[in-house]
Motif scaffolding. Structure first.
Motif, mmCIF file in Angstrom:
data_model
loop_
_atom_site.group_PDB
_atom_site.id
_atom_site.type_symbol
_atom_site.label_atom_id
_atom_site.label_comp_id
_atom_site.label_asym_id
_atom_site.label_seq_id
_atom_site.Cartn_x
_atom_site.Cartn_y
_atom_site.Cartn_z
ATOM 1 N N GLY A 200 -17.982 25.010 25.487
ATOM 2 C CA GLY A 200 -17.471 26.267 26.022
ATOM 3 C C GLY A 200 -15.972 26.379 25.854
ATOM 4 O O GLY A 200 -15.277 25.382 25.661
ATOM 5 N N LEU A 201 -15.478 27.602 25.916
ATOM 6 C CA LEU A 201 -14.034 27.843 25.852
ATOM 7 C C LEU A 201 -13.727 29.208 26.445
ATOM 8 O O LEU A 201 -14.629 30.031 26.624
ATOM 9 N N MET A 202 -12.455 29.433 26.740
ATOM 10 C CA MET A 202 -12.033 30.709 27.288
ATOM 11 C C MET A 202 -11.673 31.650 26.142
ATOM 12 O O MET A 202 -11.293 31.215 25.046
ATOM 13 N N THR A 203 -11.784 32.955 26.393
ATOM 14 C CA THR A 203 -11.513 33.957 25.367
ATOM 15 C C THR A 203 -10.102 33.828 24.816
ATOM 16 O O THR A 203 -9.879 33.976 23.615
ATOM 17 N N GLU A 204 -9.138 33.558 25.675
ATOM 18 C CA GLU A 204 -7.750 33.445 25.228
ATOM 19 C C GLU A 204 -7.587 32.297 24.236
ATOM 20 O O GLU A 204 -6.816 32.394 23.275
ATOM 21 N N ASP A 205 -8.333 31.218 24.447
ATOM 22 C CA ASP A 205 -8.267 30.085 23.522
ATOM 23 C C ASP A 205 -8.952 30.416 22.197
ATOM 24 O O ASP A 205 -8.495 29.986 21.131
ATOM 25 N N LEU A 206 -10.034 31.175 22.256
ATOM 26 C CA LEU A 206 -10.686 31.624 21.029
ATOM 27 C C LEU A 206 -9.734 32.492 20.209
ATOM 28 O O LEU A 206 -9.676 32.394 18.975
ATOM 29 N N PHE A 207 -8.966 33.340 20.879
ATOM 30 C CA PHE A 207 -7.968 34.171 20.212
ATOM 31 C C PHE A 207 -6.982 33.299 19.429
ATOM 32 O O PHE A 207 -6.650 33.587 18.272
ATOM 33 N N LEU A 208 -6.532 32.210 20.034
ATOM 34 C CA LEU A 208 -5.581 31.312 19.369
ATOM 35 C C LEU A 208 -6.211 30.644 18.144
ATOM 36 O O LEU A 208 -5.560 30.512 17.097
ATOM 37 N N VAL B 210 -18.245 31.460 25.058
ATOM 38 C CA VAL B 210 -17.117 31.851 25.908
ATOM 39 C C VAL B 210 -17.533 31.873 27.375
ATOM 40 O O VAL B 210 -18.628 32.295 27.726
ATOM 41 N N CYS B 211 -16.626 31.390 28.237
ATOM 42 C CA CYS B 211 -16.911 31.304 29.673
ATOM 43 C C CYS B 211 -16.517 32.578 30.421
ATOM 44 O O CYS B 211 -16.852 32.722 31.590
ATOM 45 N N ASP B 212 -15.776 33.456 29.775
ATOM 46 C CA ASP B 212 -15.383 34.726 30.403
ATOM 47 C C ASP B 212 -15.722 35.879 29.453
ATOM 48 O O ASP B 212 -14.805 36.532 28.931
ATOM 49 N N PRO B 213 -17.010 36.145 29.205
ATOM 50 C CA PRO B 213 -17.402 37.163 28.231
ATOM 51 C C PRO B 213 -16.900 38.558 28.559
ATOM 52 O O PRO B 213 -16.792 39.406 27.673
ATOM 53 N N GLN B 214 -16.563 38.813 29.823
ATOM 54 C CA GLN B 214 -16.055 40.139 30.189
ATOM 55 C C GLN B 214 -14.693 40.420 29.559
ATOM 56 O O GLN B 214 -14.263 41.561 29.487
ATOM 57 N N ARG B 215 -14.009 39.374 29.056
ATOM 58 C CA ARG B 215 -12.703 39.545 28.425
ATOM 59 C C ARG B 215 -12.790 39.388 26.903
ATOM 60 O O ARG B 215 -11.755 39.286 26.237
ATOM 61 N N PHE B 216 -13.997 39.363 26.352
ATOM 62 C CA PHE B 216 -14.165 39.056 24.935
ATOM 63 C C PHE B 216 -13.476 40.063 24.016
ATOM 64 O O PHE B 216 -13.094 39.721 22.892
#
Length: 228
Positions: free
Chosen positions: A169-177, A199-205
């Motif tokens: 898993g990862l956070m959306t902000e980290d996926l952005f990076l 992603v652990c916060d799909p609402q921010r995808f």
């Protein structure tokens, strides 16, 4: 006669054992004020393996309970919180994880905000049933370093996908990076599609759309999300 005698002793001891068990007559609700995901541990027992922004626990004995809470970081390290709560008989204690300082996102502190009679129905616990673990800040930095050392974009993409799958898993902000570390737009789209289920916060995808430059790529990813 001896048989009935021993049976009588057995049931007597069983009755004492059952009466010695604590009454399960209290409940607990913990949620985050800003939607952060966390795992809740009560007295050494992990309540929600899948991180959630809201966890309700019924059938708890009244009295003091030690909580260990692990809040997942958004582009930062996870925060571990240890706190003691007092649950009263016949009530659900409602607690909120909120910023310790107004105007700042972190650190969070646990605050009691309400006490609800158990005659009211308990709200269900909700959470992401896919994300069990998440990449920490140092993990993301390490993956970015590995990707930078590779000269080919295809290899960078495979490194990112492999590390995400390994972490779970990862956070959306980290996926952005991670997407920004790729040179070609089509690889960024491919990584976003692959990582969506992690992603652990799909609402921010929708944040990852900022990593794309062309409107055609953004439409492709939006169509992908719509179909999901």
């Amino acid at each position: 006669m001896k048989r009935f005698y021993f049976l009588g002793i057995f049931f007597l001891l069983l009755g004492h054992a059952l009466s010695a068990q604590p009454a399960l007559d209290a409940a607990l609700l913990v949620e985050t004020q800003r939607g952060e995901y966390f795992q809740l541990n009560i007295g050494g027992r992990l309540i929600n393996v899948a991180p959630s922004s809201r966890v309700a626990v019924a059938d708890l004995p009244a009295g003091r309970h030690m909580l260990n809470i692990r809040v997942l970081g958004r582009g930062r390290r996870a925060q571990n919180i240890t706190a003691e709560v007092l649950l009263e008989r016949g009530y659900e204690g409602v607690y909120v994880l909120a910023p310790a300082v107004a105007g700042r996102a972190f650190p969070l502190v646990l605050r009691k905000v309400d006490q609800v009679p158990l005659s009211r129905p308990l709200p269900p616990a909700q959470g992401n049933d896919v994300c069990r673990y998440t990449m920490e800040e140092q993990d993301v930095e390490r993956v970015l370093r590995f990707m930078k050392e590779e000269g080919f974009d295809d290899r960078r993409l495979e490194i990112a996908k492999g590390e995400i799958k390994l972490a779970g898993g990862l956070m959306t902000e980290d996926l952005f990076l991670l997407m920004k570390a790729l040179s070609f737009e089509e690889r960024r789209v491919a990584l976003a599609k692959f990582a969506y289920g992690y992603v652990c916060d799909p609402q921010r995808f929708s944040r990852v759309l900022d990593a794309l430059e062309f409107s055609s790529s953004k439409r492709e990813l939006q169509d992908f999300l719509y179909k999901r």
